[in-house]
Scaffold this active site. Structure first.
Site, PDB file in Angstrom:
ATOM      1  N   ARG A   1       0.825  -1.220   0.000  1.00  0.00           N
ATOM      2  CA  ARG A   1       0.000   0.000   0.000  1.00  0.00           C
ATOM      3  C   ARG A   1       0.858   1.267   0.000  1.00  0.00           C
ATOM      4  O   ARG A   1       0.496   2.257  -0.626  1.00  0.00           O
ATOM      5  CB  ARG A   1      -0.898   0.032   1.235  1.00  0.00           C
ATOM      6  CG  ARG A   1      -2.169  -0.727   1.034  1.00  0.00           C
ATOM      7  CD  ARG A   1      -3.071  -0.543   2.226  1.00  0.00           C
ATOM      8  NE  ARG A   1      -4.373  -1.108   1.951  1.00  0.00           N
ATOM      9  CZ  ARG A   1      -5.258  -1.415   2.874  1.00  0.00           C
ATOM     10  NH1 ARG A   1      -4.977  -1.195   4.148  1.00  0.00           N
ATOM     11  NH2 ARG A   1      -6.422  -1.918   2.555  1.00  0.00           N
TER      12      ARG A   1
ATOM     13  N   LYS B   1     -14.329 -14.803   6.599  1.00  0.00           N
ATOM     14  CA  LYS B   1     -15.615 -14.126   6.820  1.00  0.00           C
ATOM     15  C   LYS B   1     -16.509 -14.222   5.580  1.00  0.00           C
ATOM     16  O   LYS B   1     -16.134 -13.808   4.504  1.00  0.00           O
ATOM     17  CB  LYS B   1     -15.389 -12.643   7.151  1.00  0.00           C
ATOM     18  CG  LYS B   1     -14.729 -12.408   8.491  1.00  0.00           C
ATOM     19  CD  LYS B   1     -14.729 -10.941   8.845  1.00  0.00           C
ATOM     20  CE  LYS B   1     -13.889 -10.078   7.947  1.00  0.00           C
ATOM     21  NZ  LYS B   1     -12.444 -10.187   8.016  1.00  0.00           N
TER      22      LYS B   1
ATOM     23  N   GLY C   1      -6.255  -7.209   0.632  1.00  0.00           N
ATOM     24  CA  GLY C   1      -6.282  -7.931   1.911  1.00  0.00           C
ATOM     25  C   GLY C   1      -5.311  -9.101   1.924  1.00  0.00           C
ATOM     26  O   GLY C   1      -4.178  -9.005   1.457  1.00  0.00           O
TER      27      GLY C   1
ATOM     28  N   GLY D   1     -11.612  -4.073   2.356  1.00  0.00           N
ATOM     29  CA  GLY D   1     -13.038  -3.909   2.693  1.00  0.00           C
ATOM     30  C   GLY D   1     -13.768  -2.969   1.739  1.00  0.00           C
ATOM     31  O   GLY D   1     -14.907  -3.231   1.336  1.00  0.00           O
TER      32      GLY D   1
HETATM   33  P1  AMP Z   1     -10.885 -12.802   5.300  1.00  0.00           P
HETATM   34  O1  AMP Z   1     -10.402 -11.583   6.041  1.00  0.00           O
HETATM   35  O2  AMP Z   1     -12.313 -13.081   5.501  1.00  0.00           O
HETATM   36  O3  AMP Z   1     -10.497 -12.766   3.821  1.00  0.00           O
HETATM   37  O4  AMP Z   1     -10.096 -14.032   5.927  1.00  0.00           O
HETATM   38  C1  AMP Z   1      -8.719 -14.255   5.792  1.00  0.00           C
HETATM   39  C2  AMP Z   1      -8.349 -15.368   6.755  1.00  0.00           C
HETATM   40  O5  AMP Z   1      -9.107 -16.528   6.443  1.00  0.00           O
HETATM   41  C3  AMP Z   1      -6.907 -15.817   6.731  1.00  0.00           C
HETATM   42  O6  AMP Z   1      -6.267 -15.375   7.897  1.00  0.00           O
HETATM   43  C4  AMP Z   1      -6.994 -17.366   6.698  1.00  0.00           C
HETATM   44  O7  AMP Z   1      -6.170 -18.006   7.645  1.00  0.00           O
HETATM   45  C5  AMP Z   1      -8.446 -17.602   7.050  1.00  0.00           C
HETATM   46  N1  AMP Z   1      -8.984 -18.878   6.531  1.00  0.00           N
HETATM   47  C6  AMP Z   1      -8.953 -19.335   5.280  1.00  0.00           C
HETATM   48  N2  AMP Z   1      -9.485 -20.561   5.210  1.00  0.00           N
HETATM   49  C7  AMP Z   1      -9.853 -20.900   6.461  1.00  0.00           C
HETATM   50  C8  AMP Z   1     -10.455 -22.053   7.042  1.00  0.00           C
HETATM   51  N3  AMP Z   1     -10.771 -23.129   6.306  1.00  0.00           N
HETATM   52  N4  AMP Z   1     -10.715 -22.039   8.365  1.00  0.00           N
HETATM   53  C9  AMP Z   1     -10.393 -20.961   9.118  1.00  0.00           C
HETATM   54  N5  AMP Z   1      -9.809 -19.843   8.626  1.00  0.00           N
HETATM   55  C10 AMP Z   1      -9.554 -19.830   7.319  1.00  0.00           C
END
Ligand code: AMP
Length: 390
Positions: free
Chosen positions: A35, A195, A345, A368
């Site tokens: 960034r 998420k 992200g 986001g």
């Molecule tokens: P987000 O901010 O929603 O894009 O989430 C990113 C995070 O999702 C990363 O830190 C990953 O470790 C986590 N992640 C990806 N796959 C899984 C999974 N199967 N179970 C738990 N966390 C996960």
């Protein structure tokens, strides 16, 4: 009398640039400079036309002043990237210190302290906005990553001085509009991450337009639960099961591609991984990655795509044993002939680990904000100022 050269130099005068310098900090050091390097590209564009250029940004979500979240922590990285130019850090964002230093000619480039150390930023306080912008002639809003917040620097700083939308903002919008308006065949969207809450709106908005929507990461388990599968102790968001079910019942259901097998473990700490098909998922299993067969299925679809938008890792890629899916998919996308666009992200961290950002057509600095924009929402900081033409 000012000669013509000086007049041009001072067209923008003292410029305040709102950037998104919100980067991960580990042990008071910048862990990912993506960034920052994108944000400071503006310097070259406005250098000749400005007397001074002062950056302002937020960093993290501090409740009060906190040295771990001081923008002083990023000064070394900016200086390194600037090479021949001095940077002066000002431990404040308004008042005599700021006025005097900007006038002092100590350097041409300045960086102010974290905006979020001041309540006025989050409360969108107008008096605060007036005070911060007072020493400047021009305001450039170039922080796409903050444009989904109705904070003072996003919606009010521009009330007090001549203001423009910056070049990084313009480029982000141009790229995200390509995703929203894409009508080409061979359009694939790949989503992952933990998420589901911040990606469902985007799914609803993009699903009618895409050919394939591939879902991995933790969020796929909410869809699999909605289909009645055993998902053991995997991540699931019960509040979104109904919504997931309605998407899987919709006329677009055949576009949604879910994993058929998984990397699973009985305990994340053990880092032990086995591969199981969805039919063999047991109550003790936690899904931590997409499986080997799914990697092949996703790879085939992605390799034949002409346009790929990707957001979110395929598994817990921060742990080596659970990173296979993310690593392989990152490589496939980076080697594909398709136009590749990444939503920012954690996907950027995965690219830095497993590939090279130069191999992608566009990587958003937004995170986001890019997800909200792709939902079709009107963001408070988008297109409120005229574009800076340079
Ligand atoms: P987000 O901010 O929603 O894009 O989430 C990113 C995070 O999702 C990363 O830190 C990953 O470790 C986590 N992640 C990806 N796959 C899984 C999974 N199967 N179970 C738990 N966390 C996960």
């Amino acid at each position: 009398m000012i000669d013509k050269k000086d007049q041009i130099k001072e067209r923008l005068g003292n410029v305040l640039v709102r950037s998104d310098l919100n980067v991960p900090i580990l042990n008071n050091k910048v862990a990912d400079k993506f960034r920052i390097s994108k944000s400071i590209e503006i310097i070259e564009k406005i250098y000749e036309d400005s007397r001074t250029i002062t950056f302002i940004s937020h960093l993290g979500r501090p409740k009060k002043k906190d040295s771990n979240l001081s923008l002083r922590n990023i000064t070394d990285t900016i200086s390194e990237l600037l090479r021949n130019e001095n940077l002066t850090f000002i431990e404040n964002i308004y008042g005599p210190d700021v006025n005097n230093l900007i006038k002092s000619k100590k350097s041409k480039i300045f960086l102010l302290e974290n905006l979020r150390f001041y309540e006025g930023e989050i409360n969108n306080d107008l008096e605060f906005s007036r005070k911060v912008t007072k020493p400047f002639d021009t305001y450039i809003f170039d922080a796409f990553g903050a444009s989904h917040r109705s904070h003072a620097s996003v919606v009010s700083f521009g009330n007090y001085i001549k203001s423009y939308q910056g070049p990084l903002m313009n480029r982000e919008l141009e790229e995200l509009n390509k995703i929203l308006e894409n009508k080409k065949s061979g359009y694939s969207v790949l989503l992952g991450g933990a998420k589901i809450s911040d990606k469902l709106g985007l799914i609803e908005n993009l699903l009618p337009k895409v050919e394939n929507l591939l879902i991995g990461g933790g969020m796929c388990f909410t869809f699999l639960k909605a289909l009645g599968y055993e998902i053991g102790n995997s991540l699931v968001d019960y509040s979104f099961i109904e919504k997931a079910r309605s998407l899987l019942d919709s006329k677009y259901a055949n576009k949604i591609i879910l994993p058929e097998d998984f990397g699973v473990t009985k305990s994340i700490e053990s880092k032990k991984r086995i591969n199981v098909s969805i039919e063999n998922f047991s109550k003790e299993h936690i899904g931590v990655d997409i499986g080997l067969e799914t990697i092949k299925i996703f790879s085939k679809l992605l390799s034949s795509s002409k346009y790929i938008f990707w957001n979110g890792p395929m598994g817990i890629f921060e742990i080596d044993e659970f990173s296979t899916g993310t690593r392989e998919i990152t490589k496939i996308i980076s080697e594909s002939q398709a136009y590749t666009s990444v939503g920012g992200g954690d996907s950027v961290s995965a690219i830095n680990l497993f590939s090279d950002i130069k191999k992608f057509n566009h990587i958003s600095t937004g995170g986001g904000a890019s997800l909200e924009y792709l939902e079709g929402k009107k963001l408070p900081g988008v297109n409120i100022y005229k574009s800076l033409i340079i």
